[in-house]
Design a protein around this motif. Structure first.
Motif, PDB file in Angstrom:
ATOM      1  N   PRO A   1       0.814  -1.224   0.000  1.00  0.00           N
ATOM      2  CA  PRO A   1       0.000   0.000   0.000  1.00  0.00           C
ATOM      3  C   PRO A   1       0.844   1.270   0.000  1.00  0.00           C
ATOM      4  O   PRO A   1       1.986   1.284   0.459  1.00  0.00           O
ATOM      5  CB  PRO A   1      -0.812  -0.124   1.282  1.00  0.00           C
ATOM      6  CG  PRO A   1      -0.041  -1.057   2.154  1.00  0.00           C
ATOM      7  CD  PRO A   1       0.668  -1.993   1.241  1.00  0.00           C
ATOM      8  N   ALA A   2       0.247   2.325  -0.525  1.00  0.00           N
ATOM      9  CA  ALA A   2       0.903   3.636  -0.551  1.00  0.00           C
ATOM     10  C   ALA A   2       0.813   4.282   0.824  1.00  0.00           C
ATOM     11  O   ALA A   2      -0.081   3.987   1.615  1.00  0.00           O
ATOM     12  CB  ALA A   2       0.230   4.521  -1.582  1.00  0.00           C
ATOM     13  N   ASN A   3       1.757   5.184   1.118  1.00  0.00           N
ATOM     14  CA  ASN A   3       1.699   5.904   2.384  1.00  0.00           C
ATOM     15  C   ASN A   3       0.692   7.046   2.303  1.00  0.00           C
ATOM     16  O   ASN A   3       0.197   7.394   1.221  1.00  0.00           O
ATOM     17  CB  ASN A   3       3.086   6.404   2.801  1.00  0.00           C
ATOM     18  CG  ASN A   3       3.698   7.358   1.784  1.00  0.00           C
ATOM     19  OD1 ASN A   3       3.004   8.182   1.189  1.00  0.00           O
ATOM     20  ND2 ASN A   3       4.992   7.246   1.569  1.00  0.00           N
ATOM     21  N   LEU A   4       0.388   7.626   3.449  1.00  0.00           N
ATOM     22  CA  LEU A   4      -0.644   8.656   3.510  1.00  0.00           C
ATOM     23  C   LEU A   4      -0.355   9.834   2.588  1.00  0.00           C
ATOM     24  O   LEU A   4      -1.248  10.315   1.879  1.00  0.00           O
ATOM     25  CB  LEU A   4      -0.779   9.169   4.950  1.00  0.00           C
ATOM     26  CG  LEU A   4      -1.667   8.401   5.919  1.00  0.00           C
ATOM     27  CD1 LEU A   4      -1.666   9.100   7.263  1.00  0.00           C
ATOM     28  CD2 LEU A   4      -3.087   8.282   5.386  1.00  0.00           C
ATOM     29  N   LYS A   5       0.870  10.292   2.583  1.00  0.00           N
ATOM     30  CA  LYS A   5       1.208  11.483   1.816  1.00  0.00           C
ATOM     31  C   LYS A   5       0.929  11.301   0.334  1.00  0.00           C
ATOM     32  O   LYS A   5       0.451  12.219  -0.345  1.00  0.00           O
ATOM     33  CB  LYS A   5       2.682  11.838   2.043  1.00  0.00           C
ATOM     34  CG  LYS A   5       3.108  13.141   1.388  1.00  0.00           C
ATOM     35  CD  LYS A   5       4.561  13.474   1.725  1.00  0.00           C
ATOM     36  CE  LYS A   5       4.978  14.776   1.074  1.00  0.00           C
ATOM     37  NZ  LYS A   5       6.403  15.108   1.373  1.00  0.00           N
ATOM     38  N   SER A   6       1.181  10.115  -0.181  1.00  0.00           N
ATOM     39  CA  SER A   6       1.020   9.886  -1.619  1.00  0.00           C
ATOM     40  C   SER A   6      -0.444   9.772  -2.041  1.00  0.00           C
ATOM     41  O   SER A   6      -0.751   9.768  -3.231  1.00  0.00           O
ATOM     42  CB  SER A   6       1.777   8.629  -2.043  1.00  0.00           C
ATOM     43  OG  SER A   6       1.186   7.481  -1.484  1.00  0.00           O
ATOM     44  N   LEU A   7      -1.372   9.673  -1.070  1.00  0.00           N
ATOM     45  CA  LEU A   7      -2.793   9.577  -1.402  1.00  0.00           C
ATOM     46  C   LEU A   7      -3.408  10.938  -1.709  1.00  0.00           C
ATOM     47  O   LEU A   7      -4.503  11.016  -2.277  1.00  0.00           O
ATOM     48  CB  LEU A   7      -3.559   8.933  -0.244  1.00  0.00           C
ATOM     49  CG  LEU A   7      -3.203   7.482   0.079  1.00  0.00           C
ATOM     50  CD1 LEU A   7      -3.948   7.027   1.328  1.00  0.00           C
ATOM     51  CD2 LEU A   7      -3.522   6.562  -1.087  1.00  0.00           C
ATOM     52  N   SER A   8      -2.730  11.997  -1.370  1.00  0.00           N
ATOM     53  CA  SER A   8      -3.264  13.344  -1.565  1.00  0.00           C
ATOM     54  C   SER A   8      -3.558  13.598  -3.045  1.00  0.00           C
ATOM     55  O   SER A   8      -2.735  13.336  -3.918  1.00  0.00           O
ATOM     56  CB  SER A   8      -2.266  14.382  -1.050  1.00  0.00           C
ATOM     57  OG  SER A   8      -2.740  15.684  -1.288  1.00  0.00           O
TER      58      SER A   8
END
Length: 368
Positions: free
Chosen positions: A40-47
């Protein structure tokens, strides 16, 4: 287009090629799992990503969706201090089943069958019918006698053929499985097809994102066939393996006291169902499953997280449903089961999320 992963049997290891329409293990007849281990992607990259469950693209076995209805990204609302409700009845067809149905339909489009079939007590069939309508795929849904009229109306409105089976939920499933062996047929089973679980797991990714990269102490989940719980277990495992959570929340599985084969097996310390559990009528028809096909996996998942099983009577479900309605949340009895299990303080000081997984509009308030 990204290649599809193979499926395999978790019991005997038999593998099924990605392009096959086989819906169960050819050796033992059991459900299949997916040979898929995403990062899974980290939180920052979901922006800035799309505001639907497809924002977690790295974790889904299918990419580039064509039949999406904007499913996912449902609100998280606090019911009392430390206990939140995940409003999964606010989805295109009014239940969490949309999360899995969209993946099943995307898979069917890629495999190109002549027809799609499903079996359901209402919500799963409605979801599959809606997404098949979106994809222009012919669809038949087998439902048991007594399925709420509102659900039958919605399935038919989406253009699916409704087959009412004389009998209970198990009878509808047996009839559908017989039809599933017809050549060139895709069985959109929310129980046997692992793509469904990879859709339902996204509700945990959303909780993790909305809580700022953490999960609560406990996830309390209504369990019949266990598709929501097993999806949660997948997401927890993926997030933990990627180092995106430091601990795994406990999974609390909630069953109706009227139909509780998994809770009975748990109480007996068993690894599988202990026999034919007694069953009585219940307003929580969505979790009234006497013989869940993934029983061993469900019990193992709860045990691995230090969780437990809870049962609730129809009386407690009815009170919980009315309590939620008094807070502005009108859900079906099955959707109120998890809140019924915890509203009287069963969690102590632990934080928790309960899913409200089906709207009350098609079933009304539980009677009694």
């Amino acid at each position: 287009m990204t290649p599809l992963p193979d499926r395999f049997c978790p019991v005997d290891g038999t593998r099924v090629p990605a392009g096959s329409l086989a819906w169960r293990c050819p050796a033992c007849g059991g459900p299949l799992d997916l040979d898929f281990s995403p990062t899974p992607a980290n939180l920052k990259s979901l922006s800035g990503r799309v505001n639907s469950l497809w924002r977690y693209a790295e974790c889904l076995p299918l990419a580039a969706p064509t039949v999406t209805l904007g499913e996912g990204r449902t609100p998280l609302v606090e019911l009392r201090e430390g206990v939140f409700a995940k409003l999964d009845f606010l989805t295109p067809t009014l239940s969490f089943k949309d999360r899995g149905a969209v993946l099943l339909t995307e898979l069917a489009l890629r495999l190109g069958p002549r027809q799609v079939i499903a079996d359901s007590s209402g919500n799963a069939g409605t979801a599959v019918a809606a997404y098949c309508a979106r994809a222009a795929l012919p669809c038949t849904v087998y439902v048991p006698t007594g399925t709420p009229a509102g659900k039958l109306e919605q399935i038919g409105a989406h253009g699916a053929r409704v087959e009412v089976v004389d009998g209970d939920r198990e009878a509808a499933a047996a009839t559908a499985r017989e039809a599933a062996d017809t050549p060139d047929t895709f069985y959109a089973s929310h129980v046997f097809n692992p793509y469904f679980l990879h859709g339902t797991k996204t509700h945990v990714y959303e909780i993790w994102e909305d809580l700022g990269g953490r999960l609560p102490d406990v996830l309390v989940l209504p369990v019949g066939n266990g598709t929501l719980l097993l999806g949660a277990a997948l997401a927890i495992g993926e997030l933990h393996a990627a180092g995106l959570i430091g601990r795994r929340p406990a999974l609390y599985a909630v069953q109706s006291a009227a139909v509780a084969p998994l809770a009975d097996a748990w109480a007996a310390g068993a690894d599988d169902l202990t026999g034919t559990a007694p069953a009585a009528p219940t307003s929580a028809e969505g979790i009234a499953i006497p013989r869940p096909a993934r029983a061993r996996q469900i019990l193992r998942a709860v045990r691995a997280t230090g969780g437990t099983f809870l049962t609730v009577t129809d009386d407690r479900i009815r009170h919980a449903q009315r309590d939620l309605a008094s807070q502005g949340l009108y859900v079906e009895p099955t959707g109120a089961a998890a809140w019924a299990a915890v509203r009287e303080g069963a969690l102590g000081e632990r934080t928790a999320v309960v899913p409200l997984c089906g709207a009350g509009l098609r079933t009304g308030l539980a009677r009694g």
